[in-house]
Scaffold this motif. Structure first.
Motif, mmCIF file in Angstrom:
data_model
loop_
_atom_site.group_PDB
_atom_site.id
_atom_site.type_symbol
_atom_site.label_atom_id
_atom_site.label_comp_id
_atom_site.label_asym_id
_atom_site.label_seq_id
_atom_site.Cartn_x
_atom_site.Cartn_y
_atom_site.Cartn_z
ATOM 1 N N LYS A 1 -0.123 29.360 -60.246
ATOM 2 C CA LYS A 1 0.665 28.128 -60.419
ATOM 3 C C LYS A 1 0.949 27.845 -61.901
ATOM 4 O O LYS A 1 0.308 27.013 -62.526
ATOM 5 N N TRP B 1 6.767 28.718 -56.068
ATOM 6 C CA TRP B 1 5.705 28.078 -55.288
ATOM 7 C C TRP B 1 5.919 26.594 -55.001
ATOM 8 O O TRP B 1 5.427 26.079 -54.002
ATOM 9 N N ARG C 1 7.258 25.470 -51.556
ATOM 10 C CA ARG C 1 6.817 26.220 -50.365
ATOM 11 C C ARG C 1 5.321 26.499 -50.362
ATOM 12 O O ARG C 1 4.854 27.426 -49.713
ATOM 13 N N GLU C 2 4.583 25.682 -51.098
ATOM 14 C CA GLU C 2 3.175 26.035 -51.296
ATOM 15 C C GLU C 2 2.405 26.154 -49.976
ATOM 16 O O GLU C 2 1.647 27.110 -49.781
ATOM 17 N N SER C 3 2.620 25.207 -49.051
ATOM 18 C CA SER C 3 1.828 25.252 -47.815
ATOM 19 C C SER C 3 2.206 26.476 -46.970
ATOM 20 O O SER C 3 1.350 27.083 -46.311
ATOM 21 N N ILE C 4 3.477 26.857 -47.020
ATOM 22 C CA ILE C 4 3.893 28.053 -46.258
ATOM 23 C C ILE C 4 3.278 29.301 -46.887
ATOM 24 O O ILE C 4 2.765 30.186 -46.199
ATOM 25 N N THR D 1 0.589 29.596 -48.669
ATOM 26 C CA THR D 1 -0.868 29.714 -48.603
ATOM 27 C C THR D 1 -1.390 29.910 -47.181
ATOM 28 O O THR D 1 -2.508 30.389 -46.996
ATOM 29 N N ALA D 2 -0.579 29.567 -46.176
ATOM 30 C CA ALA D 2 -1.069 29.588 -44.786
ATOM 31 C C ALA D 2 -1.584 30.966 -44.373
ATOM 32 O O ALA D 2 -2.558 31.068 -43.630
ATOM 33 N N ARG D 3 -0.935 32.033 -44.859
ATOM 34 C CA ARG D 3 -1.329 33.386 -44.439
ATOM 35 C C ARG D 3 -2.367 34.023 -45.349
ATOM 36 O O ARG D 3 -2.906 35.080 -45.037
ATOM 37 N N ARG E 1 -6.397 30.935 -48.571
ATOM 38 C CA ARG E 1 -5.667 29.682 -48.271
ATOM 39 C C ARG E 1 -5.305 28.828 -49.484
ATOM 40 O O ARG E 1 -5.151 27.613 -49.361
ATOM 41 N N ARG E 2 -5.177 29.438 -50.652
ATOM 42 C CA ARG E 2 -4.676 28.682 -51.805
ATOM 43 C C ARG E 2 -4.022 29.646 -52.781
ATOM 44 O O ARG E 2 -4.299 30.852 -52.766
ATOM 45 N N GLU F 1 0.602 36.472 -38.157
ATOM 46 C CA GLU F 1 -0.302 35.339 -38.398
ATOM 47 C C GLU F 1 -1.733 35.754 -38.154
ATOM 48 O O GLU F 1 -1.991 36.796 -37.624
#
Ligand code: NAP
Length: 258
Positions: A193, A201, A204-207, A209-211, A215-216, A258
């Motif tokens: 970041k 980033w 779209r950060e949550s998208i 990090t989801a995979r 998770r961050r 996923e």
């Protein structure tokens, strides 16, 4: 790790005025090093210097205006460092450029040359001058900030990634050529970041990090911790290697969504 692992050592960091380079400079200051930060703009360097002096007031923080892609400016920075501080124990080749987004066949020669000049030849020139001025005779550690992009295919920044892949290979080649005096290692960060990557980033950060197994996204401190390890004697039997710091992005099963 002992907190003063770089006590009295001198570290030169290209692109040290913000982002990952400044994060590494802060970690090295906290560990007792004198730091030299180089970048193109004097104003950013001055602000960074104030921040570095707040980390630790004693010791030197030298700022040098230098473009990483101009070998004469690299040489001048190394000369100034030797005049002021008398040694160069650690070199971090961190500055990079990415002037082109698009497919490889659409790339024009001027932007290809600029990318190679800064990212690829730049690391070689800075390493050569540090070797000639100090490291060849006294030893040292070189740390190359590459990218996880040097290991994977990306739809938009393939040429930048090719120069990062070249950095990873040159890290191994230089480890062979400069040992045993100098250790040469690389870090391949995933998405961190910083300002450079904000457009990728921010929205779209949550998208993103989801995979990721962790998770961050990464922080400059994540990279700085690894760079501190590679600069210190804790990594004294390690050379020619790449530390991948990507939250697990390259540890995903192929073809699984996923
Ligand atoms: N952020 C990420 O997600 C990410 C991921 C993988 C790898 N990386 C790599 O990490 C390194 C640092 O990236 P960052 O995200 O910290 O970038 P950043 O926040 O944009 O900071 C770049 C730094 O480099 C300096 N700089 C830029 N071009 C330069 C040049 N030609 N010569 C000398 N200094 C130059 C900048 O100062 P001036 O503008 O004043 O020159 C600034 O100090 C790069 O090698 C990059 O490829 C970043």
């Amino acid at each position: 790790m002992n907190t003063n692992v770089l006590e009295g050592r001198v570290a030169v960091i290209t692109g040290g005025s913000r982002g990952i380079g400044l994060g590494i400079a802060i970690a090295y200051r906290a560990a007792g090093a004198h730091v030299v930060i180089a970048a193109r703009k004097a104003a950013g360097l001055a602000t960074a210097r104030e921040e570095l002096l707040r980390v630790k007031g004693d010791g030197d923080v030298l700022t040098v205006v230098a473009n990483a892609g101009e070998p004469d400016q690299a040489e001048a920075c190394v000369d100034q460092t030797m005049e002021r501080l008398g040694r160069i124990d650690v070199l971090v080749n961190n500055a990079a450029t990415n002037p082109y987004h698009g497919d490889l066949l659409g790339l024009d020669l001027p932007r290809a040359e600029k990318t190679v000049r800064v990212n690829q030849y730049g690391m070689l020139a800075w390493t050569r001058f540090a070797w000639q001025a100090w490291m060849g005779a006294h030893g040292g550690a070189v740390i190359n900030i590459a990218s996880v992009g040097g290991l994977i295919v990306d739809p938009h920044i393939g040429y930048y990634n090719a120069t990062k892949a070249a950095m990873l290979h040159m890290t191994r080649q230089l480890a062979y050529e400069l040992g045993p005096a100098v250790r040469v290692n690389a870090i391949a960060p995933g998405l961190i970041k910083t300002e450079l990557a904000r457009a990728v980033w921010e929205a779209r950060e949550s998208i993103l990090t989801a995979r990721l197994p962790l998770r961050r996204l990464g922080t400059v401190e994540d990279v700085a911790n690894a760079a501190l390890f590679l600069a210190s004697d804790a990594s004294s039997w390690m050379t020619g290697q790449t530390l991948v710091l990507d939250g697990g992005a390259t540890a995903l099963p192929i073809g699984v969504e996923e």
